[in-house]
Design a protein around this motif. Structure first.
Motif, mmCIF file in Angstrom:
data_model
loop_
_atom_site.group_PDB
_atom_site.id
_atom_site.type_symbol
_atom_site.label_atom_id
_atom_site.label_comp_id
_atom_site.label_asym_id
_atom_site.label_seq_id
_atom_site.Cartn_x
_atom_site.Cartn_y
_atom_site.Cartn_z
ATOM 1 N N SER A 33 0.828 -1.218 0.000
ATOM 2 C CA SER A 33 0.000 0.000 0.000
ATOM 3 C C SER A 33 0.855 1.259 0.000
ATOM 4 C CB SER A 33 -0.905 0.033 1.231
ATOM 5 O OG SER A 33 -0.146 0.279 2.408
ATOM 6 N N VAL A 37 1.507 3.674 8.703
ATOM 7 C CA VAL A 37 0.667 3.992 9.858
ATOM 8 C C VAL A 37 1.445 3.674 11.139
ATOM 9 C CG1 VAL A 37 -1.570 3.629 10.992
ATOM 10 C CG2 VAL A 37 -1.375 3.352 8.509
ATOM 11 N N GLU A 55 2.345 -5.432 6.599
ATOM 12 C CA GLU A 55 1.629 -6.053 5.480
ATOM 13 C C GLU A 55 2.260 -7.390 5.103
ATOM 14 O OE1 GLU A 55 1.353 -2.980 2.492
ATOM 15 O OE2 GLU A 55 -0.160 -1.901 3.667
ATOM 16 N N CYS A 64 -3.074 -4.035 10.926
ATOM 17 C CA CYS A 64 -3.020 -2.587 11.121
ATOM 18 C C CYS A 64 -2.140 -2.225 12.322
ATOM 19 C CB CYS A 64 -4.417 -2.037 11.394
ATOM 20 S SG CYS A 64 -5.572 -2.195 10.040
ATOM 21 N N ALA A 65 -1.710 -0.987 12.332
ATOM 22 C CA ALA A 65 -0.865 -0.474 13.413
ATOM 23 C C ALA A 65 -1.550 -0.563 14.776
ATOM 24 C CB ALA A 65 -0.508 0.980 13.118
ATOM 25 N N GLU A 66 -2.848 -0.281 14.809
ATOM 26 C CA GLU A 66 -3.587 -0.271 16.076
ATOM 27 C C GLU A 66 -3.600 -1.652 16.719
ATOM 28 O OE1 GLU A 66 -4.505 0.893 13.122
ATOM 29 O OE2 GLU A 66 -5.965 2.525 13.276
ATOM 30 N N PRO A 96 -9.440 4.908 12.593
ATOM 31 C CA PRO A 96 -9.185 3.468 12.514
ATOM 32 C C PRO A 96 -10.260 2.719 11.731
ATOM 33 C CG PRO A 96 -8.922 4.245 14.771
ATOM 34 C CD PRO A 96 -9.507 5.380 13.984
#
Ligand SMILES: O=c1ccn([C@H]2C[C@H](O)[C@@H](CO)O2)c(=O)[nH]1
Ligand SMILES: [Zn+2]
Length: 155
Positions: A33, A37, A55, A64-66, A96
């Motif tokens: 992508s 993040v 990824e 995802c980062a979160e 998010p």
């Protein structure tokens, strides 16, 4: 939704989270992508956990980062949080994804030592734009209203 400052965290905590998301974002692994993040999580006892998006060549396997940050914290015994901050490559203050909202919500209920109903699901999510000169703040309850959570399972 309010902009940058909030009664839910101090200016010092805001500045700390800003520094930490910027550091975390640099580690993003996002060759597909190219959208970096970073996330930083402040625990109830003032520890910081960070995460970035990671990824994978098999695209859906990416995370995802979160969720990276939350998984790091929970797997080391930290489940109660004061705030979560996110930075993306967008000039907007991106929020998010739905999966991460649900993941955040799981740990935004009553703190172990906090039985105050008013504070339930009030975990602030700080969303920085790419330069971190702007942010939006929204509680997880605002981002995921009428949410499903552990209490619904009534275990
Ligand atoms: O809040 C967000 C939004 C997107 N991503 C990641 C997932 C993917 O690696 C890339 C593009 O969607 O950004 C996050 O980590 N957090
Ligand atoms: Zn996500």
């Amino acid at each position: 939704m309010t902009s940058s400052r909030s009664e839910l965290f101090t200016d010092k905590e805001y500045e700390l989270l800003k520094t930490e998301v910027l550091k975390a974002q640099k580690f993003a692994y996002c060759p597909y992508s190219n959208f970096k993040v970073g996330c930083a999580l402040l625990t109830s006892d003032d520890k910081i956990f960070t995460g970035c998006n990671v990824e994978n060549a098999a695209y859906p396997a990416g995370i995802c980062a979160e969720r990276t940050a939350i998984t790091k914290a929970v797997s080391e015994g930290y489940r109660t949080f004061k705030a979560i901050a996110v930075i993306t490559d967008s000039t907007n203050c991106s929020s998010p994804c739905g999966v991460c909202r649900q993941f955040i919500r799981e740990f935004a209920g009553y703190n172990d030592d906090e039985k105050d109903k008013e504070k339930k699901l009030q975990l602030p999510v700080i969303m920085f734009n790419n330069t971190a000169d702007k942010s939006l703040v929204a509680t997880i309850d605002a981002l995921l209203p009428h949410s499903f959570g552990p209490e619904d399972l009534a275990l």
